[in-house]
Design a protein around this motif. Sequence first.
Motif, PDB file in Angstrom:
ATOM      1  N   GLY A  50       0.821  -1.202   0.000  1.00  0.00           N
ATOM      2  CA  GLY A  50       0.000   0.000   0.000  1.00  0.00           C
ATOM      3  C   GLY A  50       0.849   1.243   0.000  1.00  0.00           C
ATOM      4  O   GLY A  50       2.082   1.182   0.017  1.00  0.00           O
ATOM      5  N   GLY A  51       0.176   2.383  -0.025  1.00  0.00           N
ATOM      6  CA  GLY A  51       0.889   3.658   0.019  1.00  0.00           C
ATOM      7  C   GLY A  51       1.818   3.841  -1.165  1.00  0.00           C
ATOM      8  O   GLY A  51       1.449   3.619  -2.317  1.00  0.00           O
ATOM      9  N   SER A  52       3.064   4.191  -0.871  1.00  0.00           N
ATOM     10  CA  SER A  52       4.036   4.474  -1.928  1.00  0.00           C
ATOM     11  C   SER A  52       4.575   3.210  -2.595  1.00  0.00           C
ATOM     12  O   SER A  52       5.353   3.293  -3.541  1.00  0.00           O
ATOM     13  CB  SER A  52       5.212   5.275  -1.352  1.00  0.00           C
ATOM     14  OG  SER A  52       5.888   4.512  -0.354  1.00  0.00           O
ATOM     15  N   GLN A  53       4.159   2.045  -2.106  1.00  0.00           N
ATOM     16  CA  GLN A  53       4.652   0.797  -2.699  1.00  0.00           C
ATOM     17  C   GLN A  53       3.965   0.436  -4.012  1.00  0.00           C
ATOM     18  O   GLN A  53       4.441  -0.429  -4.733  1.00  0.00           O
ATOM     19  CB  GLN A  53       4.478  -0.364  -1.709  1.00  0.00           C
ATOM     20  CG  GLN A  53       5.397  -0.297  -0.507  1.00  0.00           C
ATOM     21  CD  GLN A  53       5.191  -1.492   0.397  1.00  0.00           C
ATOM     22  OE1 GLN A  53       4.071  -1.789   0.822  1.00  0.00           O
ATOM     23  NE2 GLN A  53       6.272  -2.186   0.697  1.00  0.00           N
ATOM     24  N   VAL A  54       2.845   1.077  -4.291  1.00  0.00           N
ATOM     25  CA  VAL A  54       2.133   0.774  -5.524  1.00  0.00           C
ATOM     26  C   VAL A  54       1.715   2.057  -6.221  1.00  0.00           C
ATOM     27  O   VAL A  54       1.187   2.980  -5.598  1.00  0.00           O
ATOM     28  CB  VAL A  54       0.899  -0.133  -5.262  1.00  0.00           C
ATOM     29  CG1 VAL A  54      -0.053   0.514  -4.268  1.00  0.00           C
ATOM     30  CG2 VAL A  54       0.177  -0.466  -6.559  1.00  0.00           C
ATOM     31  N   HIS A  55       2.005   2.124  -7.509  1.00  0.00           N
ATOM     32  CA  HIS A  55       1.600   3.253  -8.347  1.00  0.00           C
ATOM     33  C   HIS A  55       0.483   2.765  -9.255  1.00  0.00           C
ATOM     34  O   HIS A  55       0.655   1.814 -10.018  1.00  0.00           O
ATOM     35  CB  HIS A  55       2.796   3.737  -9.179  1.00  0.00           C
ATOM     36  CG  HIS A  55       2.432   4.747 -10.219  1.00  0.00           C
ATOM     37  ND1 HIS A  55       2.608   6.107 -10.025  1.00  0.00           N
ATOM     38  CD2 HIS A  55       1.913   4.605 -11.467  1.00  0.00           C
ATOM     39  CE1 HIS A  55       2.209   6.753 -11.114  1.00  0.00           C
ATOM     40  NE2 HIS A  55       1.797   5.863 -11.998  1.00  0.00           N
ATOM     41  N   LEU A  56      -0.699   3.403  -9.195  1.00  0.00           N
ATOM     42  CA  LEU A  56      -1.847   3.012 -10.006  1.00  0.00           C
ATOM     43  C   LEU A  56      -2.177   4.105 -11.014  1.00  0.00           C
ATOM     44  O   LEU A  56      -2.258   5.276 -10.662  1.00  0.00           O
ATOM     45  CB  LEU A  56      -3.075   2.744  -9.133  1.00  0.00           C
ATOM     46  CG  LEU A  56      -3.220   1.375  -8.475  1.00  0.00           C
ATOM     47  CD1 LEU A  56      -4.459   1.360  -7.586  1.00  0.00           C
ATOM     48  CD2 LEU A  56      -3.294   0.266  -9.504  1.00  0.00           C
ATOM     49  N   GLU A  57      -2.355   3.715 -12.263  1.00  0.00           N
ATOM     50  CA  GLU A  57      -2.805   4.632 -13.299  1.00  0.00           C
ATOM     51  C   GLU A  57      -4.122   4.130 -13.855  1.00  0.00           C
ATOM     52  O   GLU A  57      -4.256   2.949 -14.191  1.00  0.00           O
ATOM     53  CB  GLU A  57      -1.781   4.704 -14.442  1.00  0.00           C
ATOM     54  CG  GLU A  57      -0.525   5.442 -14.119  1.00  0.00           C
ATOM     55  CD  GLU A  57       0.392   5.560 -15.338  1.00  0.00           C
ATOM     56  OE1 GLU A  57      -0.093   5.294 -16.473  1.00  0.00           O
ATOM     57  OE2 GLU A  57       1.571   5.898 -15.152  1.00  0.00           O
ATOM     58  N   ASP A  58      -5.092   5.018 -13.967  1.00  0.00           N
ATOM     59  CA  ASP A  58      -6.383   4.639 -14.540  1.00  0.00           C
ATOM     60  C   ASP A  58      -6.250   4.562 -16.058  1.00  0.00           C
ATOM     61  O   ASP A  58      -5.654   5.440 -16.685  1.00  0.00           O
ATOM     62  CB  ASP A  58      -7.447   5.656 -14.143  1.00  0.00           C
ATOM     63  CG  ASP A  58      -8.825   5.245 -14.621  1.00  0.00           C
ATOM     64  OD1 ASP A  58      -9.453   4.415 -13.949  1.00  0.00           O
ATOM     65  OD2 ASP A  58      -9.255   5.745 -15.679  1.00  0.00           O
ATOM     66  N   ARG A  59      -6.808   3.501 -16.643  1.00  0.00           N
ATOM     67  CA  ARG A  59      -6.779   3.316 -18.093  1.00  0.00           C
ATOM     68  C   ARG A  59      -8.191   3.235 -18.675  1.00  0.00           C
ATOM     69  O   ARG A  59      -8.402   2.591 -19.688  1.00  0.00           O
ATOM     70  CB  ARG A  59      -5.971   2.063 -18.438  1.00  0.00           C
ATOM     71  CG  ARG A  59      -4.477   2.161 -18.117  1.00  0.00           C
ATOM     72  CD  ARG A  59      -3.823   3.256 -18.957  1.00  0.00           C
ATOM     73  NE  ARG A  59      -2.418   3.423 -18.704  1.00  0.00           N
ATOM     74  CZ  ARG A  59      -1.449   2.916 -19.492  1.00  0.00           C
ATOM     75  NH1 ARG A  59      -1.763   2.184 -20.524  1.00  0.00           N
ATOM     76  NH2 ARG A  59      -0.185   3.146 -19.205  1.00  0.00           N
ATOM     77  N   GLY A  60      -9.152   3.867 -18.031  1.00  0.00           N
ATOM     78  CA  GLY A  60     -10.515   3.870 -18.528  1.00  0.00           C
ATOM     79  C   GLY A  60     -11.235   2.579 -18.217  1.00  0.00           C
ATOM     80  O   GLY A  60     -12.031   2.503 -17.282  1.00  0.00           O
ATOM     81  N   ASP A  61     -10.971   1.557 -19.017  1.00  0.00           N
ATOM     82  CA  ASP A  61     -11.568   0.243 -18.759  1.00  0.00           C
ATOM     83  C   ASP A  61     -10.560  -0.712 -18.140  1.00  0.00           C
ATOM     84  O   ASP A  61     -10.703  -1.932 -18.230  1.00  0.00           O
ATOM     85  CB  ASP A  61     -12.138  -0.359 -20.037  1.00  0.00           C
ATOM     86  CG  ASP A  61     -11.103  -0.469 -21.149  1.00  0.00           C
ATOM     87  OD1 ASP A  61      -9.955  -0.021 -20.944  1.00  0.00           O
ATOM     88  OD2 ASP A  61     -11.438  -1.003 -22.218  1.00  0.00           O
ATOM     89  N   GLY A  62      -9.537  -0.152 -17.500  1.00  0.00           N
ATOM     90  CA  GLY A  62      -8.530  -0.985 -16.858  1.00  0.00           C
ATOM     91  C   GLY A  62      -7.617  -0.145 -15.989  1.00  0.00           C
ATOM     92  O   GLY A  62      -7.840   1.051 -15.792  1.00  0.00           O
ATOM     93  N   VAL A  63      -6.577  -0.788 -15.467  1.00  0.00           N
ATOM     94  CA  VAL A  63      -5.595  -0.087 -14.656  1.00  0.00           C
ATOM     95  C   VAL A  63      -4.193  -0.569 -15.012  1.00  0.00           C
ATOM     96  O   VAL A  63      -4.005  -1.690 -15.523  1.00  0.00           O
ATOM     97  CB  VAL A  63      -5.812  -0.293 -13.135  1.00  0.00           C
ATOM     98  CG1 VAL A  63      -7.108   0.341 -12.685  1.00  0.00           C
ATOM     99  CG2 VAL A  63      -5.760  -1.757 -12.770  1.00  0.00           C
ATOM    100  N   LEU A  64      -3.213   0.284 -14.756  1.00  0.00           N
ATOM    101  CA  LEU A  64      -1.813  -0.069 -14.881  1.00  0.00           C
ATOM    102  C   LEU A  64      -1.164   0.176 -13.535  1.00  0.00           C
ATOM    103  O   LEU A  64      -1.308   1.256 -12.959  1.00  0.00           O
ATOM    104  CB  LEU A  64      -1.135   0.767 -15.964  1.00  0.00           C
ATOM    105  CG  LEU A  64       0.359   0.528 -16.173  1.00  0.00           C
ATOM    106  CD1 LEU A  64       0.602  -0.876 -16.743  1.00  0.00           C
ATOM    107  CD2 LEU A  64       0.948   1.580 -17.104  1.00  0.00           C
ATOM    108  N   ALA A  65      -0.474  -0.822 -13.015  1.00  0.00           N
ATOM    109  CA  ALA A  65       0.163  -0.690 -11.705  1.00  0.00           C
ATOM    110  C   ALA A  65       1.639  -1.049 -11.808  1.00  0.00           C
ATOM    111  O   ALA A  65       2.032  -1.901 -12.609  1.00  0.00           O
ATOM    112  CB  ALA A  65      -0.521  -1.598 -10.684  1.00  0.00           C
ATOM    113  N   ALA A  66       2.449  -0.398 -11.001  1.00  0.00           N
ATOM    114  CA  ALA A  66       3.865  -0.732 -10.875  1.00  0.00           C
ATOM    115  C   ALA A  66       4.184  -0.820  -9.389  1.00  0.00           C
ATOM    116  O   ALA A  66       3.803   0.060  -8.612  1.00  0.00           O
ATOM    117  CB  ALA A  66       4.742   0.308 -11.555  1.00  0.00           C
TER     118      ALA A  66
END
Length: 265
Positions: A50-66
């Motif tokens: 959680g927190g700074s350990q995961v970066h989430l980007e919204d992709r409309g009908d999906g997500v991209l995480a690092a």
Amino acid sequence: MSVSRGGAVHRLVVSADIKGSGRLGQRAKIRARQGMYEVFEAAFAAVGVGGSQVHLEDRGDGVLAALAPEVPPAALVGLWLEEVHQGVREHNEGLSEPLRLRIAMHGGPVAEDGRGLVGRAVDLACRLCDSEPAKAILAADDDVHVVFVASDVLYHSVVAEGGRFVEPEHYRPIPVRAKETDEVAWFHVPRRAAPPWPAAAPPPEQPAPTAVPGGRPGQAPGAKYWINVNGHNQIVDGAEVHGDIVGVRVTRERDGGAEGAERGE
């Protein structure tokens, strides 16, 4: 998650997409997106990320995480994936339009340019998620609500090692070819011995060549002549032939037999 701009750091990348979101109505689309985010957030919490350990980007009908480098990939291909599977099952109870997800993972150098994540690892994870095999597996069985794709590197370095909730023997290698991608990826459906795969249609049967009276051996049924060509273009019986006609044998039925005549030019 802190990522220095311009500098690439090795991350585990997760790409996810909702199947058929373009065909959903507005309310169903909002419900599907909300369900996806709730499932992912609960799964990350279950593995202590959680927190700074995961970066989430919204992709409309999906997500991209690092994920941050200290997050063990085994936790994502194990408990995290199991939590996603169970979360989707719970979300879909009683829904006529269930949430169905394609999820892909790959690890590699990732940079952040102020507008999002950049890197080969990001490109590959997204292409595996959007690959034709991933779509075909979901299309093959309506009861499949999650299909997971691991890159070849991730499978051999993490999945193949096994562990709690990790089932390497239940993955299937399938080639993925799209854009600049041409490699084998590993496909898995949680709680299935193997992902469903549409049976390949048998090739159409070809009629066996039969002999034509006066014709050449193996000539196809209905053939009336044989030709040798060499030279400029010609039109023969409505078909274009590249080359002069050197010899033609015409076969005609006569008195139950065949009469042949040859012409040369």
